[in-house]
Design a protein around this motif. Sequence first.
Motif, PDB file in Angstrom:
ATOM      1  N   GLY A  25      20.635  25.267 -43.853  1.00 31.91           N
ATOM      2  CA  GLY A  25      20.259  24.067 -43.816  1.00 31.91           C
ATOM      3  C   GLY A  25      18.623  22.860 -44.063  1.00 31.91           C
ATOM      4  N   LEU A  26      18.273  22.659 -43.232  1.00 33.11           N
ATOM      5  CA  LEU A  26      17.230  21.966 -43.621  1.00 33.11           C
ATOM      6  C   LEU A  26      15.949  22.342 -43.424  1.00 33.11           C
ATOM      7  CD1 LEU A  26      17.721  18.378 -42.714  1.00 33.11           C
ATOM      8  CD2 LEU A  26      17.513  19.006 -45.242  1.00 33.11           C
ATOM      9  N   TRP A  27      15.843  24.516 -42.687  1.00 32.68           N
ATOM     10  CA  TRP A  27      14.841  25.178 -42.177  1.00 32.68           C
ATOM     11  C   TRP A  27      14.865  25.912 -43.945  1.00 32.68           C
ATOM     12  CZ3 TRP A  27      12.743  23.626 -37.970  1.00 32.68           C
ATOM     13  CH2 TRP A  27      13.339  22.897 -37.118  1.00 32.68           C
TER      14      TRP A  27
ATOM     15  N   SER B   5      12.080  23.229 -48.333  1.00 31.88           N
ATOM     16  CA  SER B   5      11.054  22.956 -47.152  1.00 31.88           C
ATOM     17  C   SER B   5       9.430  22.539 -48.245  1.00 31.88           C
ATOM     18  CB  SER B   5      10.491  23.074 -46.171  1.00 31.88           C
ATOM     19  OG  SER B   5      12.027  23.412 -45.158  1.00 31.88           O
TER      20      SER B   5
ATOM     21  N   HIS C 169       7.325  11.521 -37.742  1.00 28.03           N
ATOM     22  CA  HIS C 169       7.390  12.410 -39.026  1.00 28.03           C
ATOM     23  C   HIS C 169       6.702  11.465 -40.132  1.00 28.03           C
ATOM     24  CE1 HIS C 169       9.984  14.987 -36.802  1.00 28.03           C
ATOM     25  NE2 HIS C 169      11.194  14.711 -36.496  1.00 28.03           N
TER      26      HIS C 169
ATOM     27  N   CYS D 178      14.958  11.095 -38.608  1.00 28.90           N
ATOM     28  CA  CYS D 178      15.343  11.956 -38.714  1.00 28.90           C
ATOM     29  C   CYS D 178      16.144  12.702 -38.829  1.00 28.90           C
ATOM     30  CB  CYS D 178      14.343  13.393 -38.861  1.00 28.90           C
ATOM     31  SG  CYS D 178      14.966  14.890 -38.853  1.00 28.90           S
ATOM     32  N   PRO D 179      17.233  13.148 -39.309  1.00 30.06           N
ATOM     33  CA  PRO D 179      19.256  13.180 -39.443  1.00 30.06           C
ATOM     34  C   PRO D 179      19.233  13.940 -37.658  1.00 30.06           C
ATOM     35  CG  PRO D 179      18.256  13.778 -41.839  1.00 30.06           C
ATOM     36  CD  PRO D 179      17.324  13.889 -40.854  1.00 30.06           C
TER      37      PRO D 179
ATOM     38  N   THR E  57      21.710  15.096 -36.885  1.00 28.10           N
ATOM     39  CA  THR E  57      22.277  17.132 -37.077  1.00 28.10           C
ATOM     40  C   THR E  57      21.062  17.955 -37.163  1.00 28.10           C
ATOM     41  OG1 THR E  57      22.255  16.538 -39.334  1.00 28.10           O
ATOM     42  CG2 THR E  57      23.865  15.922 -38.270  1.00 28.10           C
ATOM     43  N   HIS E  58      19.949  17.263 -38.103  1.00 31.22           N
ATOM     44  CA  HIS E  58      18.766  18.641 -38.230  1.00 31.22           C
ATOM     45  C   HIS E  58      17.958  18.629 -36.399  1.00 31.22           C
ATOM     46  CE1 HIS E  58      15.544  20.515 -40.276  1.00 31.22           C
ATOM     47  NE2 HIS E  58      15.023  20.225 -38.959  1.00 31.22           N
ATOM     48  N   TYR E  59      17.690  17.798 -36.141  1.00 29.44           N
ATOM     49  CA  TYR E  59      17.492  17.512 -34.636  1.00 29.44           C
ATOM     50  C   TYR E  59      18.875  18.784 -33.631  1.00 29.44           C
ATOM     51  CZ  TYR E  59      14.442  13.375 -35.308  1.00 29.44           C
ATOM     52  OH  TYR E  59      14.161  12.642 -35.339  1.00 29.44           O
TER      53      TYR E  59
ATOM     54  N   SER F 225      20.679  21.069 -34.729  1.00 27.38           N
ATOM     55  CA  SER F 225      20.437  22.611 -35.566  1.00 27.38           C
ATOM     56  C   SER F 225      19.736  23.200 -34.523  1.00 27.38           C
ATOM     57  CB  SER F 225      20.323  22.485 -37.146  1.00 27.38           C
ATOM     58  OG  SER F 225      18.889  22.225 -37.393  1.00 27.38           O
TER      59      SER F 225
END
Length: 243
Positions: free
Chosen positions: A140-142, A147, A169, A217-218, A220-222, A224
């Motif tokens: 994902g965004l990780w 990044s 953020h 922030c999305p 879904t990212h939280y 994750s």
Amino acid sequence: MMKPDTERPLLAMLPVRNEAGRYLKTVLNRLSELVDGIVILDDASTDGTPELCLNQSSVIRYHRLKKPLFKNDEAAFRQMLWEMTVELEPGWIIAIDADEVFESGINRELPRLTGQNRFDLVLFTIYHFWGDLTNYRVDGLWDPALSKVPCLYRFHKNTNYHWSSRRLHCGRFPVECYQRPAWLSQVRLLHLGYVSQEEQYIKFQRYLTLDPKGQFCPATHYHSIITPPRLKQWNGERLTDIL
């Protein structure tokens, strides 16, 4: 170690809160080898963080807030830290958090980055270590490929700077900094804030409380943060040797 040859000082600005049992001592020690001074804004720490900061000779300005601000308005907090720093008229500014370290290659790279005139903003690829100090997250965004974090900026004294109105953020620098010519460094930034599973859950709950609708922030990212990650083994310097 040779520090960058600049007419004005190279300063680091560092936000802290209750860092005594984490990575602050290592972060301060490594920064002190790179910069002419460290500026710290303490978000009302209740542990031994103030003593750690004040006992480090490289810390040239330290201020502790009486009440926490960061969790309610990150932009206001970072703007206060920025103003504390630029009052000292730096040539360059490193913006780093208390759970981040640059890999050792920064020692050789920093003089080259601050000694050129082609770009004013430097980005670093960030690696999020997960569960331990030997693996980082790649899903994902990780994913480090996605990044890139601005951490080094050439300060222009006559520029009128403004901060983002985002209370979460909001970025590490004022908005004008991101409009300057930028460069991606080959040195990697190592983020240790998710090594502990307990900290993973604390951050998940904090973000969900502050941003329940995913405005900044999305969502879904939280979420994750607490889902099974895909990890890759770190192939750089052994972090256990420096922490």
